[in-house]
Design an enzyme around this catalytic site. Structure first.
Site, PDB file in Angstrom:
ATOM      1  N   GLU A  36       0.851  -1.194   0.000  1.00  0.00           N
ATOM      2  CA  GLU A  36       0.000   0.000   0.000  1.00  0.00           C
ATOM      3  C   GLU A  36       0.881   1.236   0.000  1.00  0.00           C
ATOM      4  O   GLU A  36       2.010   1.195   0.481  1.00  0.00           O
ATOM      5  CB  GLU A  36      -0.871   0.056   1.273  1.00  0.00           C
ATOM      6  CG  GLU A  36      -2.116  -0.791   1.218  1.00  0.00           C
ATOM      7  CD  GLU A  36      -2.947  -0.690   2.491  1.00  0.00           C
ATOM      8  OE1 GLU A  36      -2.565   0.035   3.426  1.00  0.00           O
ATOM      9  OE2 GLU A  36      -3.995  -1.355   2.533  1.00  0.00           O
ATOM     10  N   GLU A  94      -9.370  -2.167   8.061  1.00  0.00           N
ATOM     11  CA  GLU A  94      -9.799  -3.525   8.405  1.00  0.00           C
ATOM     12  C   GLU A  94     -11.018  -3.457   9.308  1.00  0.00           C
ATOM     13  O   GLU A  94     -11.394  -2.382   9.779  1.00  0.00           O
ATOM     14  CB  GLU A  94      -8.673  -4.297   9.096  1.00  0.00           C
ATOM     15  CG  GLU A  94      -8.102  -3.622  10.325  1.00  0.00           C
ATOM     16  CD  GLU A  94      -6.805  -4.295  10.789  1.00  0.00           C
ATOM     17  OE1 GLU A  94      -6.869  -5.136  11.678  1.00  0.00           O
ATOM     18  OE2 GLU A  94      -5.721  -3.955  10.252  1.00  0.00           O
ATOM     19  N   ASN A 141     -12.757  -5.171  12.810  1.00  0.00           N
ATOM     20  CA  ASN A 141     -12.595  -6.037  13.974  1.00  0.00           C
ATOM     21  C   ASN A 141     -13.956  -6.610  14.328  1.00  0.00           C
ATOM     22  O   ASN A 141     -14.900  -5.875  14.594  1.00  0.00           O
ATOM     23  CB  ASN A 141     -12.011  -5.262  15.146  1.00  0.00           C
ATOM     24  CG  ASN A 141     -10.655  -4.688  14.795  1.00  0.00           C
ATOM     25  OD1 ASN A 141      -9.824  -5.373  14.200  1.00  0.00           O
ATOM     26  ND2 ASN A 141     -10.437  -3.446  15.119  1.00  0.00           N
TER      27      ASN A 141
HETATM   28  C1  MV4 Z   1      -1.040   2.048   7.515  1.00  0.00           C
HETATM   29  C2  MV4 Z   1      -0.315   3.200   7.896  1.00  0.00           C
HETATM   30  C3  MV4 Z   1       0.068   4.062   6.906  1.00  0.00           C
HETATM   31  N1  MV4 Z   1      -0.218   3.792   5.615  1.00  0.00           N
HETATM   32  N2  MV4 Z   1      -1.308   1.826   6.222  1.00  0.00           N
HETATM   33  C4  MV4 Z   1      -0.988  -0.099  11.759  1.00  0.00           C
HETATM   34  C5  MV4 Z   1      -1.795  -1.246  12.255  1.00  0.00           C
HETATM   35  C6  MV4 Z   1      -2.688  -1.666  11.164  1.00  0.00           C
HETATM   36  N3  MV4 Z   1      -4.032  -1.789  11.637  1.00  0.00           N
HETATM   37  C7  MV4 Z   1      -2.564  -0.618  10.114  1.00  0.00           C
HETATM   38  N4  MV4 Z   1      -1.551   0.302  10.527  1.00  0.00           N
HETATM   39  C8  MV4 Z   1      -1.141   1.305   9.721  1.00  0.00           C
HETATM   40  N5  MV4 Z   1      -1.445   1.144   8.404  1.00  0.00           N
HETATM   41  C9  MV4 Z   1      -0.896   2.688   5.304  1.00  0.00           C
HETATM   42  N6  MV4 Z   1      -1.140   2.436   4.014  1.00  0.00           N
HETATM   43  C10 MV4 Z   1      -0.037   3.401   9.233  1.00  0.00           C
HETATM   44  C11 MV4 Z   1      -0.427   2.449  10.152  1.00  0.00           C
HETATM   45  C12 MV4 Z   1      -0.058   2.745  11.496  1.00  0.00           C
HETATM   46  C13 MV4 Z   1      -0.988   2.937  12.480  1.00  0.00           C
HETATM   47  C14 MV4 Z   1      -2.344   2.793  12.231  1.00  0.00           C
HETATM   48  C15 MV4 Z   1      -3.263   2.982  13.198  1.00  0.00           C
HETATM   49  C16 MV4 Z   1      -2.833   3.336  14.466  1.00  0.00           C
HETATM   50  C17 MV4 Z   1      -1.507   3.469  14.754  1.00  0.00           C
HETATM   51  C18 MV4 Z   1      -0.567   3.260  13.775  1.00  0.00           C
HETATM   52  C19 MV4 Z   1       0.766   3.419  14.079  1.00  0.00           C
HETATM   53  C20 MV4 Z   1       1.682   3.219  13.101  1.00  0.00           C
HETATM   54  C21 MV4 Z   1       1.283   2.875  11.815  1.00  0.00           C
END
Ligand code: MV4
Length: 486
Positions: free
Chosen positions: A199, A287, A289
């Site tokens: 992604e 996603e 849950n």
């Molecule tokens: C991402 C992102 C940035 N760009 N996807 C982290 C856990 C998973 N549920 C998805 N996550 C992320 N996906 C893209 N394309 C950044 C994160 C992410 C994040 C997401 C939600 C809460 C905290 C986070 C901490 C770091 C990275």
């Protein structure tokens, strides 16, 4: 539903049983050897020992949990969160045993348990997704070509992943091969499934999740959002509802998108649809849950809806008793997860006994411990959730600070001082923060510094009171500002 077995422990087992009891449903606890004296066991009408402390020999044993339901005549099982809650095979076996599973159908759990399957399921709907590919890649040359097409930085994710496991940020084409190998082997060892996909990397996003609730008669509603951006290594620490940054229009669009995601997998019960919100306020589906979330209380406090009661009603086949139009947001709620971890020491697990455990009176505390208990090392180190509500966000923050202050825990270190740090931080107070908050602002020194400031102010105030008494002057009451500092 006459008797509900709760296949969980700690605060969530207690929280589920409280609602069941209020609804006139008998409760059955299950427990491991180390949890014999736990409050959830004492609270339940009946309790069944599953086995030794390790989860794999107790709370994760599908056969033993179902046997416990049979033995006690429980006609329903609530899985809580964690453990077997998102195990489609468990839901299937519960159904096959003629017992009601308080949750979605196995198919929905299965589809949403795999990110690529989830993307495929919602492909026919108009759900915004992060630019990327919708299938697994193995070939480095192919991955590099895709990455160049999307534009760096990119993120490699595990299809079977969750909670950030197996995720790798890649800044340039030269790093693709190495990071992909790492992501694949991490995914293989963590999930037994090496499928990864790519992604576009969204920098400094907010993590916004929408609570949904669906019945078996075709009604599916959203109960607004929670902002869970304050995380540390994918572990949420402070959550709030509503988000400080959504306009009513964006809230409605995200809510409607969440409902569509739920409908795409024929969802039934309470579920959560996760989105990323970028700096330009574009949102992307991440996603779903398929369970009750740890942070569900903030939604309960702003909507007045008991989500466990709704889960039980839906499982009994009832229609939702309210419509989307009848739902509204009242005030603002905050939750702090109180972990047995030391924020001054890189959040190292702080094992030991709760010599003192005195929760505040003016807050909702969902806890699973009593004074004198030892925090077992076998499970999640969360000891309680501190939840407050206020008419405004500012008021909720002040109430959280007061509640942190009134929460006395000794014998172990906890994340209470971290919660104070967050609630006093200008970036949090202004609402202008992202998932980078902890990395950007938190240092152990900042917490220590703040503790020193609290002591200094307290000492100054004491000296002032003393001097005032000497001078025969009226002693002022501590100002709101002073209380807020503590
Ligand atoms: C991402 C992102 C940035 N760009 N996807 C982290 C856990 C998973 N549920 C998805 N996550 C992320 N996906 C893209 N394309 C950044 C994160 C992410 C994040 C997401 C939600 C809460 C905290 C986070 C901490 C770091 C990275």
């Amino acid at each position: 539903m006459k008797k509900l077995l709760v296949a969980n422990r700690g605060e969530i087992a207690l929280r589920v049983m409280r609602t069941a009891r209020r609804m006139g449903i008998a409760t059955v606890a299950v427990y491991s050897e180390v949890d014999r004296d736990a409050p959830h066991v004492a609270y339940a009408d009946e309790a069944v020992l599953l086995g030794p402390a390790p989860s794999a020999q107790s709370y994760l044993r599908i056969d033993k949990v179902i046997d416990a339901a049979r033995q006690t005549g429980a006609d329903a099982i609530h899985p809580g969160y964690g453990f077997l809650s998102e195990n489609a095979e468990f839901a299937r076996q519960v159904e096959a045993a003629g017992i009601t599973f308080v949750g979605p159908r196995p198919h929905a759990i299965e589809v949403m348990g795999n990110k690529l399957a989830a993307k495929a399921a919602v492909a026919d709907y108009d759900i915004p997704m992060v630019p990327g590919i919708d299938e697994a890649v193995r070939d480095v040359a192919q991955a590099t070509a895709i990455a160049e097409d999307i534009g760096f930085p990119i993120l490699i994710k595990a299809a079977a992943g969750g909670g950030g496991k197996g995720m790798r940020v890649v800044e340039s084409a030269g790093e693709v091969a190495e990071q992909m190998q790492r992501a694949i082997s991490e995914a293989e060892s963590a999930f037994g499934d090496g499928a990864v996909f790519i992604e576009k990397y969204v920098a400094a996003p907010r993590h916004i999740e929408v609570q949904v609730l669906a019945d078996t008669h075709g009604s599916c509603l959203y109960l607004f959002e929670r902002d869970c951006s304050i995380q540390r290594r994918h572990q949420k620490v402070v959550e709030e509802a509503p988000s400080a940054v959504l306009s009513p229009e964006l809230r409605r669009r995200m809510g409607e998108a969440a409902v569509q995601v739920a409908q795409a997998c024929d969802y039934v019960g309470a579920g959560t649809v996760e989105f990323l919100l970028d700096e330009a306020h574009n949102f992307y589906f991440l996603e779903m849950n398929t369970r009750l979330q740890v942070e569900h209380p903030v939604t309960e406090l702003i909507t007045g809806v008991d989500l466990v009661e709704q889960q039980i009603r839906v499982a009994r086949g009832e229609r939702l008793a309210f419509s989307q139009e009848e739902l509204s947001i009242t005030g603002h709620a905050l939750e702090l997860r109180v972990y047995a971890e030391d924020p001054a020491n890189n959040f190292l697990p702080s094992i030991g006994t709760l010599t003192t455990y005195r929760p505040p009176a003016d807050a909702r505390v969902d806890g699973g411990f009593r004074e004198g208990m030892t925090v077992p090392i076998n499970y999640d180190p969360m000891i309680a959730k501190l939840i407050v509500h206020g008419a405004t966000r500012a008021e909720a923050i002040e109430r959280m600070l007061a509640a942190i202050n009134d929460f006395t825990i000794t014998g172990i270190e906890t994340t209470l001082p971290f919660g104070r740090f967050v609630c006093q931080h200008p970036a949090f107070r202004s609402g202008a923060f992202s998932t980078n908050f902890v990395a950007k602002y938190f240092t152990p020194e900042a917490v220590a510094e703040q503790d020193r400031a609290v002591e200094e102010v307290a000492a100054l105030f004491a000296a002032y009171v003393h001097q005032s008494q000497q001078d025969q002057l009226t002693v002022p009451t501590p100002s709101a500002a002073w209380r807020a500092r503590r």
